[in-house]
Motif scaffolding. Structure first.
Motif, mmCIF file in Angstrom:
data_model
loop_
_atom_site.group_PDB
_atom_site.id
_atom_site.type_symbol
_atom_site.label_atom_id
_atom_site.label_comp_id
_atom_site.label_asym_id
_atom_site.label_seq_id
_atom_site.Cartn_x
_atom_site.Cartn_y
_atom_site.Cartn_z
ATOM 1 N N THR A 4 0.795 -1.346 -0.106
ATOM 2 C CA THR A 4 0.025 -0.082 -0.054
ATOM 3 C C THR A 4 0.874 1.281 -0.136
ATOM 4 O OG1 THR A 4 -1.712 -1.113 1.241
ATOM 5 C CG2 THR A 4 -1.840 1.298 1.328
ATOM 6 N N VAL A 5 0.600 2.167 -0.768
ATOM 7 C CA VAL A 5 1.143 3.562 -0.795
ATOM 8 C C VAL A 5 0.026 4.771 -0.328
ATOM 9 C CG1 VAL A 5 2.284 5.181 -2.125
ATOM 10 C CG2 VAL A 5 2.922 2.772 -2.887
ATOM 11 N N VAL A 6 0.317 5.455 0.563
ATOM 12 C CA VAL A 6 -0.403 6.539 0.719
ATOM 13 C C VAL A 6 0.484 7.679 0.310
ATOM 14 C CG1 VAL A 6 -1.430 7.975 2.726
ATOM 15 C CG2 VAL A 6 -1.307 5.455 2.921
ATOM 16 N N ILE A 7 -0.278 8.422 -0.486
ATOM 17 C CA ILE A 7 0.230 9.865 -1.052
ATOM 18 C C ILE A 7 -0.473 10.950 -0.402
ATOM 19 C CG2 ILE A 7 0.879 11.374 -2.927
ATOM 20 C CD1 ILE A 7 0.896 9.010 -4.622
ATOM 21 N N ASN A 8 0.057 11.439 0.761
ATOM 22 C CA ASN A 8 -0.809 12.475 1.654
ATOM 23 C C ASN A 8 -0.207 13.681 1.449
ATOM 24 O OD1 ASN A 8 -2.047 13.756 3.575
ATOM 25 N ND2 ASN A 8 -1.045 12.599 5.380
ATOM 26 N N VAL A 9 -0.797 14.656 0.548
ATOM 27 C CA VAL A 9 -0.429 15.962 0.101
ATOM 28 C C VAL A 9 -1.718 17.089 0.611
ATOM 29 C CG1 VAL A 9 0.174 17.398 -1.509
ATOM 30 C CG2 VAL A 9 0.943 15.113 -1.933
ATOM 31 N N THR A 21 1.836 17.538 -12.037
ATOM 32 C CA THR A 21 2.210 16.506 -11.196
ATOM 33 C C THR A 21 2.411 15.256 -11.996
ATOM 34 O OG1 THR A 21 -0.109 16.188 -10.773
ATOM 35 C CG2 THR A 21 1.011 17.505 -9.144
ATOM 36 N N PRO A 22 3.355 15.030 -12.910
ATOM 37 C CA PRO A 22 3.450 13.935 -13.801
ATOM 38 C C PRO A 22 3.511 12.602 -13.149
ATOM 39 C CG PRO A 22 5.577 15.180 -13.914
ATOM 40 C CD PRO A 22 4.534 16.237 -12.942
ATOM 41 N N PHE A 23 4.234 12.471 -11.949
ATOM 42 C CA PHE A 23 4.597 11.046 -11.431
ATOM 43 C C PHE A 23 3.048 10.904 -10.820
ATOM 44 C CE2 PHE A 23 8.652 12.895 -11.708
ATOM 45 C CZ PHE A 23 9.389 12.023 -12.552
ATOM 46 N N ILE A 24 2.539 11.646 -10.181
ATOM 47 C CA ILE A 24 1.030 11.385 -9.624
ATOM 48 C C ILE A 24 0.174 10.855 -10.631
ATOM 49 C CG2 ILE A 24 -0.716 12.075 -8.198
ATOM 50 C CD1 ILE A 24 1.196 13.705 -6.315
ATOM 51 N N LYS A 25 0.237 11.776 -11.674
ATOM 52 C CA LYS A 25 -0.848 11.496 -12.804
ATOM 53 C C LYS A 25 -0.710 10.191 -13.284
ATOM 54 C CE LYS A 25 -2.684 13.457 -16.959
ATOM 55 N NZ LYS A 25 -3.118 12.329 -17.385
ATOM 56 N N ALA A 26 0.730 9.773 -13.506
ATOM 57 C CA ALA A 26 1.018 8.536 -14.345
ATOM 58 C C ALA A 26 0.699 7.115 -13.269
ATOM 59 C CB ALA A 26 2.673 8.281 -14.493
ATOM 60 N N PHE A 27 0.907 7.527 -11.907
ATOM 61 C CA PHE A 27 0.364 6.406 -11.011
ATOM 62 C C PHE A 27 -1.369 6.346 -11.252
ATOM 63 C CE2 PHE A 27 -1.099 5.086 -6.681
ATOM 64 C CZ PHE A 27 -0.456 3.986 -6.650
ATOM 65 N N LEU A 28 -1.893 7.492 -11.028
ATOM 66 C CA LEU A 28 -3.287 7.417 -11.231
ATOM 67 C C LEU A 28 -3.941 6.507 -12.575
ATOM 68 C CD1 LEU A 28 -4.550 10.785 -9.476
ATOM 69 C CD2 LEU A 28 -4.476 8.448 -8.658
ATOM 70 N N ASP A 29 -3.081 7.012 -13.479
ATOM 71 C CA ASP A 29 -3.635 6.762 -14.866
ATOM 72 C C ASP A 29 -3.426 4.906 -14.776
ATOM 73 O OD1 ASP A 29 -4.083 9.045 -15.787
ATOM 74 O OD2 ASP A 29 -2.090 9.058 -16.860
ATOM 75 N N LYS A 30 -2.872 4.304 -14.067
ATOM 76 C CA LYS A 30 -2.662 2.857 -14.056
ATOM 77 C C LYS A 30 -4.072 2.472 -13.374
ATOM 78 C CE LYS A 30 2.388 2.726 -13.904
ATOM 79 N NZ LYS A 30 3.133 2.061 -12.898
ATOM 80 N N GLY A 31 -4.766 3.249 -12.704
ATOM 81 C CA GLY A 31 -6.167 2.952 -12.463
ATOM 82 C C GLY A 31 -6.321 2.123 -10.888
ATOM 83 N N ASN A 32 -5.143 1.831 -10.287
ATOM 84 C CA ASN A 32 -5.280 0.928 -9.229
ATOM 85 C C ASN A 32 -5.085 2.005 -8.038
ATOM 86 O OD1 ASN A 32 -5.511 -1.175 -7.545
ATOM 87 N ND2 ASN A 32 -3.600 -1.890 -7.864
ATOM 88 N N TYR A 33 -6.218 2.590 -7.631
ATOM 89 C CA TYR A 33 -6.272 3.593 -6.603
ATOM 90 C C TYR A 33 -7.348 3.922 -5.648
ATOM 91 C CZ TYR A 33 -8.379 6.754 -9.838
ATOM 92 O OH TYR A 33 -9.174 7.277 -10.470
ATOM 93 N N LYS A 34 -7.394 4.219 -4.648
ATOM 94 C CA LYS A 34 -8.666 4.564 -3.723
ATOM 95 C C LYS A 34 -8.593 6.153 -3.324
ATOM 96 C CE LYS A 34 -10.506 0.585 -3.647
ATOM 97 N NZ LYS A 34 -11.489 0.136 -4.869
ATOM 98 N N PHE A 35 -9.705 6.905 -3.316
ATOM 99 C CA PHE A 35 -9.395 8.355 -2.629
ATOM 100 C C PHE A 35 -10.195 8.048 -1.205
ATOM 101 C CE2 PHE A 35 -8.939 9.405 -6.903
ATOM 102 C CZ PHE A 35 -8.028 10.854 -6.848
ATOM 103 N N ILE A 36 -9.744 8.616 -0.452
ATOM 104 C CA ILE A 36 -9.954 8.557 1.006
ATOM 105 C C ILE A 36 -10.938 9.980 1.348
ATOM 106 C CG2 ILE A 36 -9.377 8.613 3.535
ATOM 107 C CD1 ILE A 36 -6.699 7.271 2.483
ATOM 108 N N LYS A 37 -12.185 9.607 1.574
ATOM 109 C CA LYS A 37 -13.036 10.873 2.131
ATOM 110 C C LYS A 37 -12.406 11.443 3.430
ATOM 111 C CE LYS A 37 -17.562 12.042 3.148
ATOM 112 N NZ LYS A 37 -19.010 11.826 3.622
ATOM 113 N N PRO A 38 -11.898 12.656 3.306
ATOM 114 C CA PRO A 38 -11.204 13.526 4.407
ATOM 115 C C PRO A 38 -12.136 13.588 5.522
ATOM 116 C CG PRO A 38 -11.975 14.909 2.780
ATOM 117 C CD PRO A 38 -12.079 13.715 2.120
#
Length: 83
Positions: A4-9, A21-38
């Protein structure tokens, strides 16, 4: 084992992810992510404690960034609460 990777910005929303934000965009483009409701109010200590423990402030007890000193009737930020 699943990794698990947590990107907390602070303040980062999905609409801000793009050419600057090209590296974060590339990670999201792979499609394996979840957003956390704050949780709100989103003050640093409360949010970090919620993410780390998986519990709400009512459970972990961290409700703000300051320490209340009863003898001084004052909330202090960034001070060592133990002296």
């Amino acid at each position: 084992m699943n990794k698990t990777v947590v990107i907390n910005v602070v303040g980062l929303t999905k609409r801000l992810i793009g050419e600057h934000t090209p590296f974060i965009k590339a990670f999201l483009d792979k499609g394996n992510y979840k957003f956390i409701k704050p949780m709100l109010p989103a003050v640093t200590c409360s949010v970090q404690s919620t993410y780390v423990t998986g519990k709400w402030p009512s459970e972990h007890g961290i409700v703000g960034n300051g320490w209340y000193f009863k003898d001084e009737l004052e909330v202090k930020f960034g001070d060592n609460p133990t002296g």
